[in-house]
Design a protein around this motif. Sequence first.
Motif, PDB file in Angstrom:
ATOM      1  N   GLU A   1       2.721  -0.730  -0.788  1.00 25.35           N
ATOM      2  CA  GLU A   1       2.842  -0.785  -2.243  1.00 25.35           C
ATOM      3  C   GLU A   1       2.934  -2.201  -2.795  1.00 25.35           C
ATOM      4  O   GLU A   1       2.781  -2.405  -3.991  1.00 25.35           O
ATOM      5  CB  GLU A   1       4.079   0.004  -2.703  1.00 25.35           C
TER       6      GLU A   1
ATOM      7  N   SER B   1      -3.979  -1.979 -15.198  1.00 20.09           N
ATOM      8  CA  SER B   1      -4.066  -0.572 -14.836  1.00 20.09           C
ATOM      9  C   SER B   1      -4.834   0.191 -15.907  1.00 20.09           C
ATOM     10  O   SER B   1      -4.780  -0.148 -17.089  1.00 20.09           O
ATOM     11  CB  SER B   1      -2.666   0.034 -14.702  1.00 20.09           C
TER      12      SER B   1
ATOM     13  N   TYR C   1       1.156  -4.116  -6.128  1.00 17.55           N
ATOM     14  CA  TYR C   1      -0.269  -3.973  -6.402  1.00 17.55           C
ATOM     15  C   TYR C   1      -0.442  -3.160  -7.687  1.00 17.55           C
ATOM     16  O   TYR C   1       0.349  -2.267  -7.981  1.00 17.55           O
ATOM     17  CB  TYR C   1      -0.984  -3.230  -5.268  1.00 17.55           C
TER      18      TYR C   1
ATOM     19  N   LEU D   1      -1.940  -0.251 -10.059  1.00 15.12           N
ATOM     20  CA  LEU D   1      -2.473   1.095  -9.853  1.00 15.12           C
ATOM     21  C   LEU D   1      -3.514   1.356 -10.928  1.00 15.12           C
ATOM     22  O   LEU D   1      -3.199   1.407 -12.113  1.00 15.12           O
ATOM     23  CB  LEU D   1      -1.369   2.146  -9.932  1.00 15.12           C
TER      24      LEU D   1
ATOM     25  N   LYS E   1      -6.327  -1.017  -3.629  1.00 17.99           N
ATOM     26  CA  LYS E   1      -5.114  -1.806  -3.817  1.00 17.99           C
ATOM     27  C   LYS E   1      -5.419  -3.229  -3.369  1.00 17.99           C
ATOM     28  O   LYS E   1      -5.878  -3.448  -2.248  1.00 17.99           O
ATOM     29  CB  LYS E   1      -3.965  -1.227  -3.007  1.00 17.99           C
TER      30      LYS E   1
END
Length: 286
Positions: free
Chosen positions: A57, A88, A170, A172, A186
């Motif tokens: 993550e 995002s 990272y 999303l 990612k």
Amino acid sequence: MKNALFTLLIPSMLWANGGGYFRPGLGSAGSITLFEPKGTQHVQMVDEVLTIDVGPESAEVSIDYRMKNLRDKKSKVEFGFPVESLVSDYYPDAKTPFKKVNYCENYKISVGEKSITGKLKWDDKVNKIPEPSVADDMGGFVGLAGWMVSSAEFKANEEKEVKIRFRSPYPLDMHSVSDDTNVEPKQFVYRLSSAACWAGTIAKGKITINIPQYIDPREVVVIKPVNRFKRKGNQLVWEFENLEPTFADDLIIQVEPELFTIVRDDDRIYSERGGKWEIQHSNYQV
């Protein structure tokens, strides 16, 4: 701190070594207010060791610099570490805003034996999506949201260690149409070009990407720059000397590939990940 640390620019040329992207006569480029470092032209980055521990993550980042004052008198410097605006759910044809994620979580910096502060300076304009023509003109500036700004002092001809530590989540980026879902790869971004405002070149450097056992090392790919890193077991390593960093040297590391999922009326689920397809269904009996 040549890496994510500073940079002076004119449209197609880098000056010295990093600290803020700066175009003479301009206070901003596209939607990004630029940061201009002070005094960095007198200090050289003689060594840089960057270690990136990638996880599922986020990435843990450790940077050790050795900086040298090239003057026979004291030098005061103000420099910045670039902070990404992690995007995002970006749809170019909609007015979806950029979503900030704290790229530099748990940010710590020290000069010599002394811990110093890093003041986060955001550009609020980064919340606005630039028009395509503006985004094209921004080039390597796209995604730069602000700086962690610090100050330090070097005695005449003094060498000091500068250390930076932080965690980077990272972004999303996921899109859905009906029952079909697309999750973007990612990725971790690191701006080596921002070191361009320091004096001379980065005399010596080593970048190591550590991949834990629970992540498939074949999925961790350095998208940019190409053909620099050598794979050594569960590590990717790049060593260099006398590097004059530019946008071409900025790092984009894919930690996990794109995932595409299709759900059919018969409840079958087709998934494509990194070029490999899988099917899930319940059309069987135990």
